[in-house]
Design an enzyme around this catalytic site. Sequence first.
Site, PDB file in Angstrom:
ATOM      1  CB  ALA A  71      -0.982  -0.011   1.172  1.00  0.00           C
ATOM      2  NE  ARG A  81      -3.415  -4.165  -6.569  1.00  0.00           N
ATOM      3  CZ  ARG A  81      -2.732  -4.924  -5.713  1.00  0.00           C
ATOM      4  NH1 ARG A  81      -1.470  -4.630  -5.422  1.00  0.00           N
ATOM      5  NH2 ARG A  81      -3.311  -5.968  -5.142  1.00  0.00           N
ATOM      6  CG  ASP A  99      -3.285  -3.480   1.127  1.00  0.00           C
ATOM      7  OD1 ASP A  99      -2.767  -3.090   0.071  1.00  0.00           O
ATOM      8  OD2 ASP A  99      -2.858  -4.447   1.770  1.00  0.00           O
TER       9      ASP A  99
END
Length: 334
Positions: A46, A87, A233
């Site tokens: 992340a 993403r 994340d």
Amino acid sequence: MKAIEWRDNRLIILDQTLLPLEEKYLELNDYHAVAEAIKTLRVRGAPSIGVAAAYGIALGALGIETQYCSEFLPLYQQVSAEIASTRPTAKNLFMAAERMDHVVASGTDVSQVKISLVEEAVKIHHEEEEASRKISAFGAELIQPGWTVLTHCNAGPLATAGYGTALGVIIAAHQQGKNISAFATETRPLLQGARLTALELKEAGIPFKLITDSMAGHFMQKGVINAVVVGADRIAKNGDTANKIGTYSLAVLALAHGIPFYVAAPSSTFDKSIESGRDIVIEERKPEEITQIRGQRIAPENIAVANPAFDVTPANLITAFITENGIIRREAKN
């Protein structure tokens, strides 16, 4: 190994899909290449995704050939949108895009805006580096001498564009001479634990054992694991935490065995705009990641496959969050 480097208006990344067999650096000169690198996990984790996104947006802006704001803005918005779409789960990516968008919104001169975008990307990179160092220092205080710590997936320097979050805690405790050891889960389906965490633990000189994901409960039952430390994340307002698939299972096992379960993450991973984990979008990745390993099929053809990249661990299973601002402990009633 440096996961990300900005050099002469170019982004240099270490292709993490090739590790540990090959150490290859890619020079990315346009934002399309950065977007593809994020999608294909050549850059991952992340914090690293957020840093790469910022640099990718800066590259895209530098490539826009106009001095007129009215022409620059719609082209910039295309750049930002493409990077943001790579993403869906990692909060850091969207945080970076929002900060870059704010730079553009507050500017009036295109040339200066481009300079400011590069400066903001570099600032985001430095902030993530510093945050990971502080997280590691705070987290090391929780690790007792002689402990064995289990970690899942990869949350070391490769994932954070800095020192590391979860793995940084383990490295810092080791450097303090606490005589610790570690367990690293292989982390199916893409084996980030086996390929990346094992490599970083080995390079740090930390005694460790690599295990399959399904072995964790066995070793907890045997009493050889003293703590679990993972990254994140995205963390919802109530503390529900999205992390690599399999994290939730580890949290349940840790609770059942009375083992503290820590989440190490920078403030850039916390998303106060969502109330709980129910609102976190979970990325579904292609089935070939499960049915193949490095291009070699390991499952029958024409079968149904589910491949969520992340799961959500409820806040009540988390002992504490380790952040750059200190330790956030779960309240007894909440």
